[in-house]
Design a protein around this motif. Structure first.
Motif, PDB file in Angstrom:
ATOM      1  N   HIS A 153       0.820  -1.210   0.000  1.00  0.00           N
ATOM      2  CA  HIS A 153       0.000   0.000   0.000  1.00  0.00           C
ATOM      3  C   HIS A 153       0.857   1.265   0.000  1.00  0.00           C
ATOM      4  O   HIS A 153       0.412   2.302  -0.490  1.00  0.00           O
ATOM      5  CB  HIS A 153      -0.982  -0.002   1.178  1.00  0.00           C
ATOM      6  CG  HIS A 153      -2.130   0.940   0.936  1.00  0.00           C
ATOM      7  ND1 HIS A 153      -2.881   0.927  -0.212  1.00  0.00           N
ATOM      8  CD2 HIS A 153      -2.622   1.969   1.669  1.00  0.00           C
ATOM      9  CE1 HIS A 153      -3.785   1.880  -0.177  1.00  0.00           C
ATOM     10  NE2 HIS A 153      -3.644   2.537   0.961  1.00  0.00           N
ATOM     11  N   GLU A 203      -8.170   4.316   5.649  1.00  0.00           N
ATOM     12  CA  GLU A 203      -8.778   3.930   4.363  1.00  0.00           C
ATOM     13  C   GLU A 203     -10.186   4.495   4.228  1.00  0.00           C
ATOM     14  O   GLU A 203     -10.570   4.978   3.169  1.00  0.00           O
ATOM     15  CB  GLU A 203      -8.816   2.400   4.198  1.00  0.00           C
ATOM     16  CG  GLU A 203      -7.442   1.745   4.073  1.00  0.00           C
ATOM     17  CD  GLU A 203      -6.522   2.452   3.120  1.00  0.00           C
ATOM     18  OE1 GLU A 203      -6.918   2.708   1.967  1.00  0.00           O
ATOM     19  OE2 GLU A 203      -5.400   2.782   3.521  1.00  0.00           O
ATOM     20  N   GLU A 209     -10.045   8.062   3.316  1.00  0.00           N
ATOM     21  CA  GLU A 209      -9.692   8.242   1.903  1.00  0.00           C
ATOM     22  C   GLU A 209     -10.871   7.879   0.990  1.00  0.00           C
ATOM     23  O   GLU A 209     -11.120   8.544  -0.009  1.00  0.00           O
ATOM     24  CB  GLU A 209      -8.497   7.353   1.551  1.00  0.00           C
ATOM     25  CG  GLU A 209      -7.220   7.781   2.233  1.00  0.00           C
ATOM     26  CD  GLU A 209      -6.074   6.865   1.849  1.00  0.00           C
ATOM     27  OE1 GLU A 209      -5.218   7.302   1.086  1.00  0.00           O
ATOM     28  OE2 GLU A 209      -6.051   5.713   2.309  1.00  0.00           O
ATOM     29  N   GLU A 256      -8.137   2.085  -2.680  1.00  0.00           N
ATOM     30  CA  GLU A 256      -8.413   2.251  -1.239  1.00  0.00           C
ATOM     31  C   GLU A 256      -9.452   1.208  -0.790  1.00  0.00           C
ATOM     32  O   GLU A 256      -9.316   0.606   0.272  1.00  0.00           O
ATOM     33  CB  GLU A 256      -8.956   3.665  -0.923  1.00  0.00           C
ATOM     34  CG  GLU A 256      -8.160   4.833  -1.443  1.00  0.00           C
ATOM     35  CD  GLU A 256      -6.728   4.934  -0.942  1.00  0.00           C
ATOM     36  OE1 GLU A 256      -6.229   3.994  -0.302  1.00  0.00           O
ATOM     37  OE2 GLU A 256      -6.106   5.968  -1.221  1.00  0.00           O
TER      38      GLU A 256
END
Ligand SMILES: [Fe+2]
Ligand SMILES: [Fe+2]
Length: 214
Positions: free
Chosen positions: A52, A114, A117, A147
């Protein structure tokens, strides 16, 4: 991001402000991930964070392409929300003494990031479509997709290993039954098949039940 900041008069301003917000957030995440990689105890989680981190760098590049397509210089704007999420996760991970609990805490912190996002990219995609900014929609959608995929992988890692480990369970896989005497081969096969089927269906049942409850 302060949505009602001075200088935001139109939806175009709002879009640019949110773009600068996520640009800043991605940079903060890029800085935070190496520490999370260092703290993770399971190799699979470490690899997941490393992957990631690479994706995050690619996302920053895509955001720079978005700025460029809009004829703007890439720049970030302070985002107290992502600063708070990262700060809180550092504090929690720093306080945990029991190593078995660290991965569960790291995954929870990473999922908070996450989800932040996902909400930002979801909004930006919808606004870019509304404003007719065709050239940038697909770039933002790609970031959103990454994401969401990361969030899903984190859920799987938490459910399979990190959470049971943190709760003190030795294994999530049900123990195999010992084969009955005199019918070694067939019984072992049957027991293995049964165990696997029962294990996977009960896990599915649990997560379905939780989703429904949520
Ligand atoms: Fe990201
Ligand atoms: Fe992310």
């Amino acid at each position: 991001m302060a949505l009602f900041s001075e200088g935001i008069r139109s939806m175009d301003d709002l879009f640019m402000h949110t773009l600068e917000d996520i640009y800043y957030a991605e940079h903060q995440i890029e800085k935070a991930l190496p520490e999370m990689i260092g703290k993770a105890t399971e190799a699979e989680l470490k690899r997941g964070f490393e992957k990631h981190l690479e994706e995050t760098r690619g996302q920053i590049k895509r955001l720079e392409d978005v700025f460029q397509k809009l004829g703007q210089e890439p720049k970030g704007t302070d985002c107290p929300a992502i600063d708070g999420i990262i700060e809180e996760s550092n504090e929690i991970a720093g306080e945990i003494e029991d190593k078995r609990v660290i991965d569960a805490a790291l995954i929870a912190a990473a999922q908070a990031v996450e989800h932040y996002e996902i909400t930002r990219y979801g909004t930006l995609v919808a606004w870019a479509q509304e404003l007719g900014l065709r050239g940038v929609v697909s770039l933002l959608q790609r970031n959103l997709k990454e994401e969401a995929a990361t969030d899903k992988k984190l859920t799987n890692m938490a459910m399979k290993r990190a959470n049971p480990k943190a709760a003190g369970k030795k294994s999530v896989t049900p123990a195999r039954k010992a084969p009955a005497r005199g019918r070694k081969t067939t019984t072992r096969k049957a027991a293995t098949g049964k165990t696997t089927a029962r294990g996977s269906s009960s896990r599915k049942g649990t997560s379905r039940g939780r989703r429904k409850a949520a």
